[in-house]
Design a protein around this motif. Structure first.
Motif, mmCIF file in Angstrom:
data_model
loop_
_atom_site.group_PDB
_atom_site.id
_atom_site.type_symbol
_atom_site.label_atom_id
_atom_site.label_comp_id
_atom_site.label_asym_id
_atom_site.label_seq_id
_atom_site.Cartn_x
_atom_site.Cartn_y
_atom_site.Cartn_z
ATOM 1 N N ALA A 109 23.090 38.611 36.918
ATOM 2 C CA ALA A 109 23.267 38.811 38.361
ATOM 3 C C ALA A 109 24.751 38.851 38.722
ATOM 4 N N ALA A 110 25.537 37.978 38.104
ATOM 5 C CA ALA A 110 26.982 37.959 38.362
ATOM 6 C C ALA A 110 27.631 39.270 37.924
ATOM 7 N N LYS A 111 27.292 39.723 36.733
ATOM 8 C CA LYS A 111 27.858 40.991 36.242
ATOM 9 C C LYS A 111 27.464 42.147 37.155
ATOM 10 N N ASP A 112 26.209 42.167 37.586
ATOM 11 C CA ASP A 112 25.722 43.250 38.448
ATOM 12 C C ASP A 112 26.454 43.292 39.782
ATOM 13 N N ILE A 113 26.602 42.144 40.413
ATOM 14 C CA ILE A 113 27.229 42.135 41.730
ATOM 15 C C ILE A 113 28.724 42.439 41.632
ATOM 16 N N ILE A 114 29.373 41.975 40.584
ATOM 17 C CA ILE A 114 30.794 42.306 40.400
ATOM 18 C C ILE A 114 30.952 43.812 40.178
ATOM 19 N N LYS A 115 30.083 44.399 39.395
ATOM 20 C CA LYS A 115 30.138 45.854 39.177
ATOM 21 C C LYS A 115 29.942 46.598 40.499
ATOM 22 N N GLU A 116 28.994 46.157 41.305
ATOM 23 C CA GLU A 116 28.766 46.793 42.607
ATOM 24 C C GLU A 116 29.996 46.673 43.501
ATOM 25 N N ILE A 117 30.608 45.503 43.510
ATOM 26 C CA ILE A 117 31.814 45.290 44.326
ATOM 27 C C ILE A 117 32.916 46.240 43.867
ATOM 28 N N GLU A 118 33.096 46.340 42.559
ATOM 29 C CA GLU A 118 34.143 47.216 42.041
ATOM 30 C C GLU A 118 33.812 48.687 42.279
ATOM 31 N N ASP A 119 32.545 49.073 42.099
ATOM 32 C CA ASP A 119 32.146 50.470 42.305
ATOM 33 C C ASP A 119 32.306 50.910 43.752
ATOM 34 N N THR A 120 32.051 50.010 44.696
ATOM 35 C CA THR A 120 32.168 50.359 46.112
ATOM 36 C C THR A 120 33.578 50.159 46.653
ATOM 37 N N GLU A 121 34.464 49.623 45.820
ATOM 38 C CA GLU A 121 35.867 49.412 46.190
ATOM 39 C C GLU A 121 36.009 48.649 47.505
ATOM 40 N N ILE A 122 35.215 47.588 47.633
ATOM 41 C CA ILE A 122 35.294 46.721 48.806
ATOM 42 C C ILE A 122 36.691 46.110 48.908
ATOM 43 N N TRP A 123 37.255 45.752 47.771
ATOM 44 C CA TRP A 123 38.589 45.159 47.710
ATOM 45 C C TRP A 123 39.546 46.194 47.122
ATOM 46 N N PRO A 124 40.788 46.231 47.596
ATOM 47 C CA PRO A 124 41.747 47.205 47.056
ATOM 48 C C PRO A 124 42.201 46.881 45.636
ATOM 49 N N ASN A 125 42.018 45.637 45.212
ATOM 50 C CA ASN A 125 42.437 45.216 43.877
ATOM 51 C C ASN A 125 41.208 44.843 43.048
ATOM 52 N N PRO A 126 41.347 44.816 41.731
ATOM 53 C CA PRO A 126 40.200 44.478 40.887
ATOM 54 C C PRO A 126 39.757 43.019 41.051
ATOM 55 N N VAL A 127 38.479 42.790 40.843
ATOM 56 C CA VAL A 127 37.903 41.451 40.883
ATOM 57 C C VAL A 127 38.376 40.691 39.640
ATOM 58 N N VAL A 128 38.878 39.466 39.851
ATOM 59 C CA VAL A 128 39.354 38.641 38.737
ATOM 60 C C VAL A 128 38.458 37.418 38.524
ATOM 61 N N THR A 129 37.318 37.387 39.171
ATOM 62 C CA THR A 129 36.380 36.269 39.032
ATOM 63 C C THR A 129 35.979 36.132 37.574
ATOM 64 N N GLU A 130 36.192 34.940 37.014
ATOM 65 C CA GLU A 130 35.742 34.730 35.644
ATOM 66 C C GLU A 130 34.257 34.390 35.668
ATOM 67 N N VAL A 131 33.550 34.921 34.690
ATOM 68 C CA VAL A 131 32.124 34.664 34.557
ATOM 69 C C VAL A 131 31.935 34.039 33.183
ATOM 70 N N LEU A 132 31.672 32.721 33.193
ATOM 71 C CA LEU A 132 31.603 31.959 31.950
ATOM 72 C C LEU A 132 30.411 31.007 31.986
ATOM 73 N N PRO A 133 29.908 30.651 30.822
ATOM 74 C CA PRO A 133 28.855 29.633 30.816
ATOM 75 C C PRO A 133 29.417 28.301 31.310
ATOM 76 N N LEU A 134 28.590 27.539 31.994
ATOM 77 C CA LEU A 134 29.007 26.214 32.426
ATOM 78 C C LEU A 134 29.185 25.329 31.201
ATOM 79 N N GLU A 135 30.396 24.837 31.009
ATOM 80 C CA GLU A 135 30.675 23.937 29.882
ATOM 81 C C GLU A 135 30.521 22.489 30.298
ATOM 82 N N ASN A 136 30.975 22.186 31.515
ATOM 83 C CA ASN A 136 30.866 20.828 32.024
ATOM 84 C C ASN A 136 31.006 20.851 33.534
#
Length: 180
Positions: A109-136
């Motif tokens: 879901a995270a990958k999908d929504i980030i791709k949609e945000i980037e494809d629609t160019e909602i933000w002028p700059n690229p998304v830098v949100t890290e998507v990682l498994p919860l370690e702690n």
């Protein structure tokens, strides 16, 4: 851990926690620290930038009333996911944008929504949100929970949290708990 818990970092946890706790379908949202290398970190240690932790909110939601997709849409509306290691005047790696997923559904879901945000160019700059498994995850000190509600005269709350919350409530009025 429940499939209906996700951990999100988007700047100061007071803003995210306050907003999520107003949303219908959110069972709880707790401020905390995530994905660092120090055990049981304190706020001061995390703010030093030396623990590797992100200020996060761990959100438990009722999927009958609020979908994972909606949780992520709210998350992306609450912060600028294109700012690396900062949100506004809050600067440091502890303020980075991150989705710390608990299962493959959340990862996808995270990958999908980030791709949609980037494809629609909602933000002028690229998304830098890290998507990682919860370690702690370590819940923040008690005084950080419901901070905005308990400290309405705090200058940071008045200058940063209150305007962000007002805009959020206007944008997501149909998603708010009826008592709001």
């Amino acid at each position: 851990m429940s499939d209906n818990v996700i951990t999100l970092g988007g700047g100061c946890f007071w803003c995210l926690e306050t907003a999520f706790n107003t949303v219908d379908g959110v069972v709880s949202a707790y401020s905390g620290y995530s994905n660092g290398h120090a055990e049981n970190p304190s706020y001061e240690a995390v703010c030093s930038g030396n623990t590797g932790h992100t200020e996060v909110v761990q959100v438990t939601f009722d999927p009958e009333r609020l979908s994972l997709r909606q949780v992520l849409e709210i998350f992306f509306a609450l912060h600028d996911p294109t700012q690396l290691n900062r949100q506004g005047n809050d600067v440091g790696t502890q303020y980075r944008s991150g989705i710390y997923y608990h299962n493959d559904e959340q990862l996808n879901a995270a990958k999908d929504i980030i791709k949609e945000i980037e494809d629609t160019e909602i933000w002028p700059n690229p998304v830098v949100t890290e998507v990682l498994p919860l370690e702690n995850y370590y819940q923040a000190e008690d005084y950080h929970q419901d901070y905005f509600t308990n400290n309405p005269q705090n200058q940071y709350c008045n200058m940063v949290v209150a305007p962000k919350l007002a805009k959020f409530k206007k944008t997501f009025a149909s998603k708010l708990k009826s008592s709001e």
